[in-house]
Design a protein around this motif. Structure first.
Motif, short mmCIF file in Angstrom:
data_model
loop_
_atom_site.label_atom_id
_atom_site.label_comp_id
_atom_site.label_asym_id
_atom_site.label_seq_id
_atom_site.Cartn_x
_atom_site.Cartn_y
_atom_site.Cartn_z
N LEU A 160 -37.92 42.27 -54.65
CA LEU A 160 -36.75 41.48 -55.04
C LEU A 160 -37.03 40.00 -54.87
CD1 LEU A 160 -33.06 42.13 -54.63
CD2 LEU A 160 -33.90 40.03 -53.61
N PHE A 161 -36.79 39.22 -55.92
CA PHE A 161 -36.90 37.76 -55.87
C PHE A 161 -35.49 37.19 -55.81
CE2 PHE A 161 -40.86 39.07 -57.84
CZ PHE A 161 -41.80 38.22 -57.28
N SER A 162 -35.15 36.60 -54.69
CA SER A 162 -33.79 36.06 -54.52
C SER A 162 -33.76 34.57 -54.83
CB SER A 162 -33.30 36.31 -53.09
OG SER A 162 -34.13 35.62 -52.16
N PRO A 195 -41.12 51.39 -50.08
CA PRO A 195 -41.13 50.02 -49.55
C PRO A 195 -40.18 49.08 -50.30
CG PRO A 195 -43.36 50.82 -49.97
CD PRO A 195 -42.42 51.78 -50.63
N TYR A 196 -39.71 48.09 -49.55
CA TYR A 196 -38.82 47.07 -50.11
C TYR A 196 -39.32 45.70 -49.65
CZ TYR A 196 -34.46 44.38 -50.78
OH TYR A 196 -33.53 43.44 -51.14
N ILE A 197 -39.85 44.92 -50.59
CA ILE A 197 -40.37 43.59 -50.28
C ILE A 197 -39.41 42.54 -50.84
CG2 ILE A 197 -42.33 42.01 -50.51
CD1 ILE A 197 -43.01 44.60 -49.04
N VAL A 198 -39.04 41.57 -50.03
CA VAL A 198 -38.16 40.49 -50.48
C VAL A 198 -38.94 39.19 -50.54
CG1 VAL A 198 -36.06 39.17 -50.02
CG2 VAL A 198 -36.13 41.60 -49.48
N VAL A 199 -38.88 38.51 -51.67
CA VAL A 199 -39.47 37.18 -51.83
C VAL A 199 -38.33 36.18 -51.90
CG1 VAL A 199 -40.95 35.69 -53.22
CG2 VAL A 199 -41.45 38.14 -53.06
N LEU A 200 -38.22 35.35 -50.88
CA LEU A 200 -37.13 34.38 -50.78
C LEU A 200 -37.56 33.09 -51.46
CD1 LEU A 200 -36.59 35.17 -47.03
CD2 LEU A 200 -34.95 35.76 -48.81
#
Length: 298
Positions: A160-162, A195-200
């Protein structure tokens, strides 16, 4: 005389006169003041070559650089009630939506995309900040839930790109209800063992940072990104103290344990691919694995 005035003179002026130049050929670096050619900046993923400053990048451009060969499939938009509160400020909310849809070509701020990075099939959920500041409303919340459900059904990890200013005020409590709904969707993914990767990215604030954007297995931030809940000025007025320098920046949050690593956009694809391969027990180079573990430990 009319023939000379109406035909010959305009032809001469068009050949010899000054041509209009596009206004966006050169872009100024906010940090150094350097002027960068637009095409060079775009080919470098909107990162200033000299200073490394990360400009805001359109969501579709990010997807093009992130996926293998720039190929991906977008999921169909989810239909939700439009303007349920009949909100109006300077203009009607429904008119604002029409305006942003015309500008961006999107139904709302969230794009769900399926593709692969380094051969690994993944699902990407991404905010388009150009659509009402990436704000979280019913359509965005529904799209995020659909993105997680699709990932679970197809056994894909989620990246996810927030990029958001928070909940969408024009939808009131209906917008705030998306915080628990998206949180439940994250838990469903984790229960499925994916897996859940977050890109802030810059900025990630408000209700988005208070929900799904801070629930990843690994949190990666882009250099200089502003990440937080309330704004620095609001916090200072509340606690009546001066905040530290670089407060709420990606680097500050990494130093204080809120972010696992700060990674340049130019290295983002390779970094995310290495992490996902480790989490999913896929083959990866030993040296690369150790580098990632060291980065997370730091």
């Amino acid at each position: 005389m009319n023939w000379i005035t109406n035909y010959v003179r305009p032809k001469i002026n068009s050949m010899l006169g000054r041509r209009d130049m596009p206004e966006n050929l050169w872009i100024k670096d906010p940090e150094s003041g350097e002027m960068v050619f637009h095409k060079d900046l775009e080919s470098n993923q909107w990162v200033i070559p000299a200073s490394g400053h990360h400009m805001r990048i359109p969501a579709r451009d990010r997807l093009r650089f992130f996926f293998d060969d720039g190929k991906y499939e977008m999921l169909e938009s989810v239909k939700v009630p439009v303007d349920p509160l009949k909100f109006r400020d300077e203009k009607r909310y429904i008119d604002r939506l029409k305006d942003y849809r015309a500008r961006t070509g999107l139904d709302d701020t969230i794009i769900n995309a399926l593709g692969a990075i380094e051969g690994l099939p993944i699902s990407v959920i991404i905010h388009e900040f150009g659509f009402m500041g990436g704000s979280l409303g019913m359509a965005a919340g529904e799209a995020i839930v659909k993105g997680f459900e699709t990932a679970i059904a197809q056994r894909r990890p989620v990246v996810l790109f927030s990029a958001s200013g928070g909940a969408r005020m024009q939808e009131g409590v209906l917008s705030l209800m998306q915080l628990p709904r998206t949180t439940v969707a994250v838990e469903m993914l984790k229960e499925a063992g994916l897996p859940y990767i977050v890109v802030l990215t810059n900025p990630t604030t408000g209700g988005v940072s208070a929900s799904y954007a801070m629930l990843g297995d690994v949190h990666i931030a882009e250099p200089g990104a502003m990440i937080g809940f309330a704004g620095a000025r609001v916090i200072e007025q509340t606690i009546r103290e001066k905040l530290p320098e670089r407060f709420q920046t990606a680097e500050y949050l990494m130093e204080h344990g809120m972010v696992d690593m700060v990674v340049s956009r130019l290295e983002m694809k390779a970094t995310v691919a290495r992490i996902l391969k480790m989490l999913m027990k896929k083959p990866a180079a030993v040296a690369q694995e150790s580098d990632v573990f060291n980065s997370v430990a730091a």
